[in-house]
Write a protein that holds these residues in place. Structure first.
Motif, PDB file in Angstrom:
ATOM      1  N   ILE A  25      37.225  51.380  56.438  1.00 49.58           N
ATOM      2  CA  ILE A  25      36.716  51.295  55.048  1.00 49.58           C
ATOM      3  C   ILE A  25      35.288  51.964  54.773  1.00 49.58           C
ATOM      4  N   THR A  26      34.603  51.896  55.728  1.00 47.38           N
ATOM      5  CA  THR A  26      33.160  52.604  55.619  1.00 47.38           C
ATOM      6  C   THR A  26      33.211  54.072  55.610  1.00 47.38           C
ATOM      7  N   ASN A  27      34.300  54.705  56.399  1.00 47.55           N
ATOM      8  CA  ASN A  27      34.452  56.038  56.458  1.00 47.55           C
ATOM      9  C   ASN A  27      35.066  56.636  55.076  1.00 47.55           C
ATOM     10  N   THR A  28      35.961  55.741  54.512  1.00 48.41           N
ATOM     11  CA  THR A  28      36.720  56.033  53.400  1.00 48.41           C
ATOM     12  C   THR A  28      35.652  56.261  52.116  1.00 48.41           C
ATOM     13  N   LEU A  29      34.819  55.196  52.139  1.00 50.63           N
ATOM     14  CA  LEU A  29      33.761  55.007  51.038  1.00 50.63           C
ATOM     15  C   LEU A  29      32.623  56.358  51.473  1.00 50.63           C
ATOM     16  N   ASP A  30      32.232  56.352  52.502  1.00 53.60           N
ATOM     17  CA  ASP A  30      31.269  57.692  52.736  1.00 53.60           C
ATOM     18  C   ASP A  30      31.922  58.847  52.044  1.00 53.60           C
ATOM     19  N   ASN A  31      33.241  59.309  52.787  1.00 52.17           N
ATOM     20  CA  ASN A  31      33.880  60.437  52.447  1.00 52.17           C
ATOM     21  C   ASN A  31      34.041  60.556  50.798  1.00 52.17           C
ATOM     22  N   ALA A  32      34.199  59.376  50.091  1.00 47.58           N
ATOM     23  CA  ALA A  32      34.394  59.429  48.609  1.00 47.58           C
ATOM     24  C   ALA A  32      33.235  59.848  47.784  1.00 47.58           C
ATOM     25  N   ILE A  33      31.946  59.225  48.478  1.00 46.52           N
ATOM     26  CA  ILE A  33      30.771  59.701  47.804  1.00 46.52           C
ATOM     27  C   ILE A  33      30.407  61.177  47.994  1.00 46.52           C
ATOM     28  N   ASN A  36      32.693  63.157  45.833  1.00 46.38           N
ATOM     29  CA  ASN A  36      32.710  62.781  44.446  1.00 46.38           C
ATOM     30  C   ASN A  36      33.955  62.316  43.942  1.00 46.38           C
ATOM     31  N   HIS A  37      34.683  61.408  44.824  1.00 49.79           N
ATOM     32  CA  HIS A  37      35.982  60.941  44.395  1.00 49.79           C
ATOM     33  C   HIS A  37      35.971  59.575  44.562  1.00 49.79           C
ATOM     34  N   LEU A  38      34.775  58.859  43.934  1.00 45.77           N
ATOM     35  CA  LEU A  38      34.705  57.454  43.955  1.00 45.77           C
ATOM     36  C   LEU A  38      35.295  57.022  42.588  1.00 45.77           C
ATOM     37  N   ALA A  39      36.307  55.737  42.660  1.00 46.07           N
ATOM     38  CA  ALA A  39      36.544  55.147  41.443  1.00 46.07           C
ATOM     39  C   ALA A  39      35.567  54.377  40.809  1.00 46.07           C
ATOM     40  N   GLN A  40      35.787  53.988  39.635  1.00 46.59           N
ATOM     41  CA  GLN A  40      34.671  53.157  38.707  1.00 46.59           C
ATOM     42  C   GLN A  40      34.875  51.771  38.980  1.00 46.59           C
ATOM     43  N   ALA A  41      35.979  51.272  39.407  1.00 49.56           N
ATOM     44  CA  ALA A  41      36.047  49.901  39.647  1.00 49.56           C
ATOM     45  C   ALA A  41      36.544  49.540  41.075  1.00 49.56           C
ATOM     46  N   LEU A  42      35.967  49.047  42.098  1.00 54.23           N
ATOM     47  CA  LEU A  42      36.144  48.719  43.422  1.00 54.23           C
ATOM     48  C   LEU A  42      36.671  47.204  43.605  1.00 54.23           C
ATOM     49  N   LEU A  43      37.367  46.928  44.415  1.00 51.17           N
ATOM     50  CA  LEU A  43      37.483  45.378  44.684  1.00 51.17           C
ATOM     51  C   LEU A  43      37.462  45.339  46.264  1.00 51.17           C
ATOM     52  N   PHE A  44      36.324  44.440  46.874  1.00 55.42           N
ATOM     53  CA  PHE A  44      36.308  44.337  48.240  1.00 55.42           C
ATOM     54  C   PHE A  44      36.851  42.951  48.404  1.00 55.42           C
ATOM     55  N   THR A  45      38.037  42.702  49.205  1.00 58.10           N
ATOM     56  CA  THR A  45      38.499  41.470  49.483  1.00 58.10           C
ATOM     57  C   THR A  45      38.578  41.232  51.098  1.00 58.10           C
ATOM     58  N   GLY A  46      38.604  39.934  51.524  1.00 50.33           N
ATOM     59  CA  GLY A  46      38.572  39.788  52.800  1.00 50.33           C
ATOM     60  C   GLY A  46      38.083  38.486  53.196  1.00 50.33           C
ATOM     61  N   ILE A  58      25.216  48.689  50.132  1.00 48.76           N
ATOM     62  CA  ILE A  58      24.983  49.987  50.832  1.00 48.76           C
ATOM     63  C   ILE A  58      25.585  50.992  49.772  1.00 48.76           C
ATOM     64  N   LEU A  59      26.832  50.798  49.440  1.00 49.50           N
ATOM     65  CA  LEU A  59      27.639  51.655  48.532  1.00 49.50           C
ATOM     66  C   LEU A  59      26.646  52.064  47.224  1.00 49.50           C
ATOM     67  N   ALA A  60      26.120  50.983  46.754  1.00 52.64           N
ATOM     68  CA  ALA A  60      25.367  51.078  45.288  1.00 52.64           C
ATOM     69  C   ALA A  60      24.077  51.902  45.780  1.00 52.64           C
ATOM     70  N   LYS A  61      23.709  51.741  46.789  1.00 55.12           N
ATOM     71  CA  LYS A  61      22.466  52.495  47.394  1.00 55.12           C
ATOM     72  C   LYS A  61      22.738  54.217  47.496  1.00 55.12           C
ATOM     73  N   LYS A  62      23.763  54.250  48.184  1.00 53.21           N
ATOM     74  CA  LYS A  62      24.044  55.679  48.454  1.00 53.21           C
ATOM     75  C   LYS A  62      24.473  56.332  47.340  1.00 53.21           C
ATOM     76  N   ILE A  63      25.215  55.873  46.267  1.00 50.97           N
ATOM     77  CA  ILE A  63      25.807  56.443  45.170  1.00 50.97           C
ATOM     78  C   ILE A  63      24.660  57.380  44.571  1.00 50.97           C
ATOM     79  N   ASN A  64      23.558  57.092  44.222  1.00 46.84           N
ATOM     80  CA  ASN A  64      22.369  57.706  43.515  1.00 46.84           C
ATOM     81  C   ASN A  64      21.678  58.265  44.477  1.00 46.84           C
ATOM     82  N   GLN A  65      21.716  58.250  45.961  1.00 46.30           N
ATOM     83  CA  GLN A  65      20.882  58.830  46.736  1.00 46.30           C
ATOM     84  C   GLN A  65      21.410  60.337  47.131  1.00 46.30           C
TER      85      GLN A  65
END
Length: 572
Positions: A25-33, A36-46, A58-65
């Motif tokens: 999951i972390t690799n997917t999110l990092d590559n998406a950022i 520039n291939h990040l969806a506008q609505a994400l659901l984290f479940t588990g 972490i994702l919210a912080k890295k998007i703007n960085q």
């Protein structure tokens, strides 16, 4: 006093590399950022405590960085909004949120809205959120987190990119705890950290909370004993000990060990489930291809491999089935302790007398263990008396050697002990003949200096039966049945009379008489006894071999059988 920060907060991941057990999951999110291939609505479940909220932050912080002109140290706290849906679950709360979404960020590119426990929103709040979630402003990104995805309405799920977080593995959690121990300068045994990771059941936050509790209890040195005592969990040594007793058919010791487990405050249900898991681990350890499935430390793995060699696959399969049946019937049982005890006795009886066919729920009779107690006492008594005799004879030999030494000047010394005989080859005919002669001398030996304790006929019959049990256990069933054909009788003090019904049984009995005589002499501590064998043809009538003989014996008991046979014209 310095303010204490719990480990779950102190070691909360600050970047994707620190997140434990969610690399995909972390690799997917990092590559998406980066792409520039990040969806506008994400659901984290588990499950709980696996890093959903941490990844969202972490994702919210890295998007703007990603903006190159901005500092990497900027946390963009004003661009991140967290909403707890458990307490803000009304329509008004969602309307207030949608009003805020319209305002663009002052710094950075995106405003990130993290809605935790989103499944707690009411039906009307979900419906009010639908339009905003489907067509959000370009500067808004929604991250929803939940432990119960099935409670979210399908129309919300279809508008989100879903990431399923998995339970954290035992080894991953243990390695992360080991890293924390190094940072905190805490000495910890590998098995101690493994037990904490197992107790956490896949939740890293729970593992850190348990870790803090155990450190408070035992200080800077974590041992397996301290962890098991503090967490009130059954140590795997208990299951190793219990399995050894079950394999050795020691039912009394099994019941005593189970009683000790109950005395420590553990439930029988918890124990039988743990025992079933232990049997499963032993089954896994029997094949090198499946040893990797053992989620245990290196020291425990060696114990599993060693015990797996002693436990056969048929035993483990039957034991797992019986433990599983006990688990299923536990809650419905009115006497739960008895249910577990019966299960343990049945498991302990699986390997008993393997050649004999037994029922599925066979349990070793209690008389088998009752007969062993007096035998053990008698064996100890015989051993002590034998040692006394040997010491006395050695003293006599020493005195004789001294006498011979004094008279050595006048006449040659005669050897006291007849040990200096010429050696013969063990493969020669002479050696074979000597071995046969020595076996005969076992019975014919002079036992004048040996003890001759008085015994009763009841004691004689007790040890006679014990010898039959010994023969059965060795697999010598033919000889056992001959010795069990009649009860021995005591004629005088030392003469044992035994009657056989035919010549064949007489010849067979003579072959096994030396071993039987030695056994009785040791058990009764009387080396003056002898067995007189009698042949009584009238006794042979007690044994029916042919159908005619069997019918005659039944006819003696019930003469009406002859009328029944004639009425229905039956053949023998």
């Amino acid at each position: 006093m310095e303010h204490f920060i719990v480990s779950a907060r102190k070691y909360r991941p600050k970047n994707f590399e620190d997140v434990v057990g969610q690399q995909a999951i972390t690799n997917t999110l990092d590559n998406a950022i980066k792409n520039n291939h990040l969806a506008q609505a994400l659901l984290f479940t588990g499950p709980r405590g696996v890093g959903k909220t941490s990844c969202a932050r972490i994702l919210a912080k890295k998007i703007n960085q990603q903006e190159a002109a901005l500092s990497k140290d900027e946390d963009f706290a004003f661009n991140i909004f967290e909403l707890d849906a458990a307490s803000n679950n009304s329509v008004d709360d969602i309307r207030s949120l949608t009003d805020q979404v319209r305002i663009p960020p002052q710094t950075g590119k995106y405003k990130v809205y993290i809605i935790d426990e989103v499944h707690m929103l009411s039906q009307s709040a979900f419906n009010a959120f639908l339009k905003t979630l489907e067509e959000p402003p370009a500067h808004a990104i929604f991250i929803l987190a939940t432990t119960e995805k099935h409670k979210i309405i399908p129309t919300i799920l279809s508008r989100c990119q879903i990431f399923d977080f998995k339970r954290i593995g035992v080894l991953d959690a243990k390695n992360y705890l080991k890293t924390i121990c190094e940072k905190e300068e805490i000495t910890a045994e590998d098995d101690a950290l493994h037990i904490i990771a197992q107790k956490a059941d896949g939740a890293m936050r729970d593992a850190l909370s348990i870790f803090d509790r155990v450190v408070s209890f035992s200080g800077k040195n974590l041992t397996r004993e301290a962890v098991t005592q503090n967490l009130n969990v059954l140590d795997y040594d208990t299951y190793f000990k219990m399995t050894d007793l079950l394999l050795e058919n020691k039912i009394p010791d099994v019941l005593n060990t189970f009683n000790i487990v109950l005395a420590k405050g553990f439930e029988g249900h918890h124990f039988i489930n743990g025992l079933a898991s232990h049997f499963r681990d032993l089954l896994v350890a029997k094949d090198k291809a499946t040893v990797a499935l053992l989620e245990v430390g290196d020291a425990a793995k060696k114990k599993y491999l060693k015990q797996a060699e002693k436990a056969g696959i048929p035993f483990l399969m039957q034991a797992i089935n019986k433990a599983n049946d006990c688990d299923l019937n536990y809650k419905a049982s009115k006497n739960q302790r008895l249910l577990v005890e019966l299960t343990l006795m049945q498991i302990a009886s699986i390997t008993f007398d393997g050649e004999k066919k037994k029922s599925a729920n066979y349990i070793i009779p209690a008389t088998f263990f009752q007969a062993l107690s007096p035998i053990k006492k008698q064996v100890n008594k015989s051993v002590l008396k034998t040692e006394t005799i040997v010491k006395k004879e050695l003293t006599q030999v020493k005195e004789q050697v001294k006498t011979d030494h004094i008279s050595a000047s006048t006449e040659p010394v005669k050897p006291v002990l007849n040990f200096a005989r010429k050696r013969t080859s063990s493969l020669s005919l002479k050696s074979i003949h000597q071995q046969k002669e020595s076996k005969k001398k076992v019975v014919e030996e002079n036992f004048d200096n040996h003890p001759k304790d008085v015994f009763t006929e009841k004691e004689l019959q007790l040890f006679w039966q014990e010898y039959i049990n010994v023969l059965n256990k060795k697999g010598e069933r033919s000889m056992a049945s001959i010795i069990a054909a009649d009860a021995p009788k005591l004629d005088g003090k030392f003469k044992i009379v035994y009657t056989v019904p035919n010549k064949l049984m007489q010849d067979q009995f003579k072959k096994g008489r030396p071993k039987l005589l030695n056994f009785l002499r040791e058990k009764l501590n009387n080396y003056g006894i002898d067995i007189a064998l009698e042949l009584n043809e009238t006794v042979e009538k007690k044994f029916a071999y042919t159908p005619q003989e069997k019918y005659s014996k039944l006819l003696e008991k019930n003469p009406m059988l002859e009328k029944l046979r004639k009425t229905f014209m039956l053949d023998l």
